[in-house]
Every structure is written in structure tokens, then in C-alpha cells.
Design an enzyme around this catalytic site. Structure first.
Site, PDB file in Angstrom:
ATOM      1  N   CYS A  71      26.222  58.181   7.122  1.00  0.00           N
ATOM      2  CA  CYS A  71      26.885  58.575   8.367  1.00  0.00           C
ATOM      3  C   CYS A  71      26.065  57.981   9.513  1.00  0.00           C
ATOM      4  CB  CYS A  71      26.936  60.099   8.480  1.00  0.00           C
ATOM      5  SG  CYS A  71      27.586  60.661  10.057  1.00  0.00           S
ATOM      6  N   HIS A 157      35.543  51.562   5.157  1.00  0.00           N
ATOM      7  CA  HIS A 157      36.216  51.537   6.467  1.00  0.00           C
ATOM      8  C   HIS A 157      37.382  50.568   6.463  1.00  0.00           C
ATOM      9  CE1 HIS A 157      33.802  54.108   9.063  1.00  0.00           C
ATOM     10  NE2 HIS A 157      32.758  53.757   8.317  1.00  0.00           N
ATOM     11  N   GLU A 206      38.538  59.972  10.502  1.00  0.00           N
ATOM     12  CA  GLU A 206      37.492  59.945   9.483  1.00  0.00           C
ATOM     13  C   GLU A 206      37.913  60.607   8.171  1.00  0.00           C
ATOM     14  OE1 GLU A 206      33.427  60.868   9.940  1.00  0.00           O
ATOM     15  OE2 GLU A 206      33.410  60.382  12.081  1.00  0.00           O
ATOM     16  N   CYS A 215      32.435  57.432  15.549  1.00  0.00           N
ATOM     17  CA  CYS A 215      32.091  57.167  14.151  1.00  0.00           C
ATOM     18  C   CYS A 215      31.127  55.978  14.152  1.00  0.00           C
ATOM     19  CB  CYS A 215      33.343  56.853  13.343  1.00  0.00           C
ATOM     20  SG  CYS A 215      33.007  56.573  11.595  1.00  0.00           S
ATOM     21  N   GLY A 218      31.785  53.451  11.475  1.00  0.00           N
ATOM     22  CA  GLY A 218      33.061  52.844  11.876  1.00  0.00           C
ATOM     23  C   GLY A 218      32.868  51.782  12.940  1.00  0.00           C
TER      24      GLY A 218
HETATM   25  N1  LIG Z   1      33.562  60.625   7.120  1.00  0.00           N
HETATM   26  C1  LIG Z   1      32.749  59.523   6.595  1.00  0.00           C
HETATM   27  C2  LIG Z   1      31.245  59.860   6.675  1.00  0.00           C
HETATM   28  C3  LIG Z   1      30.794  60.077   8.112  1.00  0.00           C
HETATM   29  C4  LIG Z   1      30.917  58.825   8.910  1.00  0.00           C
HETATM   30  C5  LIG Z   1      30.811  58.995  10.422  1.00  0.00           C
HETATM   31  N2  LIG Z   1      30.641  60.330  10.913  1.00  0.00           N
HETATM   32  C6  LIG Z   1      29.740  58.086  10.986  1.00  0.00           C
HETATM   33  O1  LIG Z   1      29.213  58.366  12.077  1.00  0.00           O
HETATM   34  O2  LIG Z   1      29.448  57.043  10.340  1.00  0.00           O
HETATM   35  C7  LIG Z   1      33.121  59.262   5.146  1.00  0.00           C
HETATM   36  O3  LIG Z   1      33.480  60.187   4.428  1.00  0.00           O
HETATM   37  O4  LIG Z   1      33.014  58.100   4.725  1.00  0.00           O
END
Ligand SMILES: N[C@H](CCC[C@H](N)C(=O)O)C(=O)O
Length: 270
Positions: A71, A157, A206, A215, A218
Site C-alpha cells: 500500500c 492496477h 480500490e 491511492c 495507483g
Molecule cells: N486496495 C489495494 C491495497 C491498498 C492500495 C492503496 N491504498 C495504496 O495507497 O497503494 C489492494 O487491495 O490492492
């Protein structure tokens, strides 16, 4: 259980110091802790654990209780937490994550993170399409053809360029693409409006959370795909609903620079 609440551009997290490795939370408990009405409320939860191979280990869980390998906003908050609490006594260090080594550097109230390299191999993202790269592919939803690209930056992604972000049906399409049959483990869905070769606007639906204010992985994935399409060069300012991130490329490593702030600390019976 003691915890600290932190946020990076409004993507918010519960962080628990588990250096004694005594805490084991089941999915339902994580979901309850992250619930904004019945619990503390957060987009995700992280456990701080000792590492045998790097300076520290991070375990990350989404709001729905599912575990994710990495994350981006979370790792900035994690790094600031372990530095401020002197769990790690240097301002540049290595974190063991399920996505591999992630190396943050604390710079005043910001954190710069070497997020490593993007992985375009569909088998690693994963995406169930027989191609070498997932660039400008098409998926159809409710008869609407959507052009997308996919890449792994710690987590999967999918990037969709749109003309006008404000008018695009992100909330309708996000969940349908997140769970589309092309993505066996789901995907994060990034909707992108390129302003020019130096600035991009984006919003992410997400995986395991839904719409978030930012994100981090992201933003790195969007920069990677837009650079691959030669729409940006090696540095880009990304505008997310919760604030801005600077993403730059040094050779093929992705560097992300952004804030990480403590909101409050507390204790909860779980
Ligand atoms: N929901 C994402 C993980 C958190 C990513 C996001 N909160 C970031 O800042 O990179 C997943 O399950 O792949």
C-alpha cells in the site's frame, strides 16, 4: 489493543505496533476495526512486525479484511510511524512487505519511497489475457467498450484514461471492473485525465475498499502506464482528491514523494 490512526492524502489507516508478535486478527475483526460506524474507521490496517531480512516488516489489510501485498500511502504512514516511535532508528531503511523490499526515506514531514519497478507480465499482475503486456486492451461492461491497461506495482492496477474525470461514472464502473473476469484476484481501478505531459488528475476505485481519496500504488501505476505511452517523461505531478503526489523514475525504479500524518492514537477492546 493500542493503535495509531494515520493518513496519507486522506487514505487512512490503523497502525498497530506488534513487535512482540502477539496480535493475530481474523478477517472479521479487521473489517470491524476499519468500519466507520462500528469501529475506528479506516481504509486499511497495518501491523508492525520484526523482520529477519530487512529493518522492519509490514503486514497490510484492506478495509474489507482482505490482505494486500503493498500500500503506497500506507507505507509512507508506516515508515513515519516506525521512525517517530524510534522502532527504526534511521531515516532511510528497508521494509519487508509481501510485494518485496520497499525503501522509504523520511524527509521532514514527507516520505520519499523507492517503490521498486513495475511488472508488466500479465501472469504476475495477474490478468487472464494471453499477451506480453496489457496495454490498450478492451473490456466490455453493459455493452460499453472500455480501453484499459494493467500493471503490477506491488498490487494489481488497471488504468483507464477518460476525457472528463468529473463526469465519468467511476462509482458505477469501478466495482464492475474491480471484479471483472479478466482479473482472477481482482484489481484496483484508476481513472485518469491527463492534463499535460507534467500533470495528471486521477481517482481510484480500490480493490477491497471502494472509492478512496488517494491511492499511492495507483499513482505509481498511472505514472508508469502514461510514461509507457510516452504521455509523460520521468517526473509527473499527480492530483488526487486528497492531495498531490510527485512520482519520478530513476532508471526503472519508481519514486513516490508525499505526506504522512498522525491523526490520533487510542486503545480499543477487540
Ligand atoms: N486496495 C489495494 C491495497 C491498498 C492500495 C492503496 N491504498 C495504496 O495507497 O497503494 C489492494 O487491495 O490492492
Amino acid at each position: 489493543m493500542k493503535f495509531v490512526k494515520m493518513q496519507g492524502l486522506g487514505n487512512d489507516f490503523i497502525i498497530v505496533n506488534d513487535m512482540e508478535e502477539k496480535i493475530s486478527l481474523i478477517k472479521e475483526q479487521i473489517r470491524l476495526l476499519c468500519d466507520r460506524h462500528f469501529g475506528i474507521g479506516a481504509d486499511g490496517l497495518m501491523l508492525v512486525r520484526p523482520s529477519k531480512i530487512y529493518d522492519i516488516k509490514m503486514l497490510f489489510y484492506n478495509q474489507d479484511g482482505t490482505e494486500a501485498a503493498m500500500c503506497g500511502n500506507g507505507v509512507r504512514c508506516f515508515a513515519k510511524f516506525v521512525y517517530d516511535k524510534k522502532i527504526v532508528k534511521k531515516n532511510q531503511f528497508d521494509i519487508e512487505t509481501k510485494a518485496g523490499k520497499i525503501s522509504p526515506e523520511i524527509i521532514d514531514d514527507k516520505v520519499q519511497v523507492n517503490m521498486g519497478r513495475a511488472d508488466f507480465n500479465p501472469q504476475n499482475i495477474p490478468v487472464d489475457i494471453e499477451k506480453n503486456k496489457i496495454m490498450n486492451e478492451i473490456l466490455s461492461i453493459n455493452g460499453k467498450n472500455i480501453v484499459f491497461s494493467s500493471v503490477l506495482v506491488g498490487v494489481p492496477h488497471t488504468i483507464i484514461e477518460v476525457e472528463n474525470l468529473e463526469r465519468y461514472p467511476v462509482k458505477d464502473l469501478g466495482p464492475l471492473i474491480e471484479k471483472h473476469r479478466f482479473f482472477p484476484f481482482g484489481t484496483n481501478v484508476n481513472f485518469v485525465e491527463a492534463l499535460d505531459s507534467k500533470e495528471i488528475k486521477m481517482v481510484t476505485w480500490e480493490r477491497g475498499v471502494g472509492l478512496t481519496l488517494a491511492c499511492g500504488t495507483g499513482a505509481c501505476a498511472v505514472a508508469t502506464i502514461m510514461r509507457e505511452k510516452e504521455k509523460i517523461k520521468d517526473r509527473v505531478l499527480i492530483h488526487l482528491p486528497g492531495g498531490d503526489l510527485v512520482i519520478k523514475f530513476v532508471n526503472e525504479d519508481i519514486f513516490m514523494l508525499g505526506p504522512a500524518k498522525q491523526v490520533y492514537k487510542g486503545e480499543i477492546n477487540i
